[in-house]
Design a protein around this motif. Sequence first.
Motif, PDB file in Angstrom:
ATOM      1  N   GLY A  74     -35.948 -43.916 -59.667  1.00 16.27           N
ATOM      2  CA  GLY A  74     -36.381 -44.270 -58.307  1.00 16.27           C
ATOM      3  C   GLY A  74     -36.151 -45.734 -57.996  1.00 16.27           C
ATOM      4  O   GLY A  74     -35.739 -46.093 -56.886  1.00 16.27           O
ATOM      5  N   ILE A  75     -36.405 -46.585 -58.992  1.00 12.11           N
ATOM      6  CA  ILE A  75     -36.166 -48.023 -58.805  1.00 12.11           C
ATOM      7  C   ILE A  75     -34.680 -48.287 -58.579  1.00 12.11           C
ATOM      8  O   ILE A  75     -34.302 -49.109 -57.731  1.00 12.11           O
ATOM      9  N   LEU A  76     -33.818 -47.588 -59.314  1.00  9.76           N
ATOM     10  CA  LEU A  76     -32.374 -47.752 -59.123  1.00  9.76           C
ATOM     11  C   LEU A  76     -31.954 -47.341 -57.713  1.00  9.76           C
ATOM     12  O   LEU A  76     -31.117 -48.000 -57.083  1.00  9.76           O
ATOM     13  N   VAL A  77     -32.539 -46.266 -57.211  1.00 15.82           N
ATOM     14  CA  VAL A  77     -32.231 -45.831 -55.844  1.00 15.82           C
ATOM     15  C   VAL A  77     -32.629 -46.906 -54.848  1.00 15.82           C
ATOM     16  O   VAL A  77     -31.874 -47.243 -53.922  1.00 15.82           O
ATOM     17  N   VAL A  78     -33.824 -47.480 -55.043  1.00 20.07           N
ATOM     18  CA  VAL A  78     -34.301 -48.538 -54.149  1.00 20.07           C
ATOM     19  C   VAL A  78     -33.381 -49.753 -54.238  1.00 20.07           C
ATOM     20  O   VAL A  78     -33.040 -50.370 -53.217  1.00 20.07           O
TER      21      VAL A  78
END
Length: 491
Positions: free
Chosen positions: A336-340
């Motif tokens: 999720g952090i990578l997507v953000v």
Amino acid sequence: MFSSRTKAGTKPQGSQRPEDERLPAVQNIGFGLQHVLTMYGGIIAPPLIIGTAAGLGEAEIGVLIASCLFVGGLATILQTVGVPFFGSQLPLVQGVSFAGVATMISILEGGGSISTVFGAVIAASVIGLVITPIFSRIIRFFPPVVAGTVITTIGLTLMPVAAGWTMGGNASSPSYGSVQNLGLAGITLVLVVIFSKIGVAAISRLSILLAMIGGTIIAAVTGMADFSKVLEGPIFAFPKPFAFGPPDFQAAAILSMVIVILVTLTETSADIIAVGAIVGTKTDAKRVGDGLRADMVSSAISPLFNSFTQSAFAQNVGLVAITGVKSRFVVTAGGGILVVLGLLPVLGRFVAAIPTPVLGGAGIVLFGTVAASGIRTLSTVEYEGNMNLVIVAAALGFGMFPIVAPNIYDQFPSWFVTIFHSGISSSAIMAIVLNLLFNHLKIRGNKPRSVMAEASSRRISSAMLGELQEGDYVQDGKLFDAKSKHVPSAD
């Protein structure tokens, strides 16, 4: 679903898998960020290298990097959460594979464009998806002697990466290998050890992240970190599909990329086996197949959003081993952090500003832990009366060749170089072949034995020998002196 709680979070019951443990949201985010920082340098390097080779400008390369972060996050979520037939449901971080960088550069140098690269990735990944059932059945050929060898090789293969980070990351920089860079890496390493030693579980488990934060603060104070360009560029940007035009499908490029896909399947299989052994969970053929299918479908879709082949990141396997955090949902948070980061380039630029020596200091422990996990697996292998010692020796040596001598295969055909330039795939192929030859291929009346394994595995310390006196003897497992008086043990 879960009945007991500890400081570390919610523990699964005995019937639950270790990777299904659920932690509090704050810890999920913290551990997930730790995974992102560990693999961040690796995921942005391929688009940077490929974009430069394609002659793209800084803004276009920035698009590639943001796209790779976005797609890597989605692929990680798919791999960890899983849907029917796709996703191993293991704590594996996905990102752009280094295995295809050389081949993609060859495509570009051969007259192809970035669109040609994307077309080759799509077609080869679809082929990889079709042949995945074949690869998923090799799980029975990964006994501890093979799995331990491959895990050890993964850790040793990553050491040059840690060394490059420690020296500064950019070999053309005047400060590459400077005392300052090595010193910053050393401080980060010391911080990892200190935080790991602290008895508070929340701190010791976050030792890598805390050490990186501490190293970055020291770098900022000493002028070794530059955050001045963080606010340059857009704050938010959604990856534009086919930003570089529609994919171009060329047969020669596709064929060369198929070899890359075979290597990726081999490496991902090894990573799934490795993290399964570290977590202590079952990794059967179905689970390997689900993981490989997630790899291939992510790779096939990634060019839509201007990214490349996806695979599991071996360095994050080390993070699972050293922290003991086995929850796959932690890695989901990292995805999720990578997507953000892919949607907010400003955050990506901030993370990218972390000095590479800081990553190097943490990488020493991370990658060394992977090798140590492999050695621990190898310690469970039976070496008496078989050829297992030869299998380990040959596979490790063969896997180290491209690491200690990167140009060893320069005179070989390009397809051979693509496969065996990776120490992980070299070691895996050698270990599998030798295991098949010595442990599965049965010849009547022939029991292969290794001369190296004939030596006794028993050892008596020199200190113990020094305590023995003339006339001492052993009877019924007890030591007696020359006067038949029992000599008690020190225990």
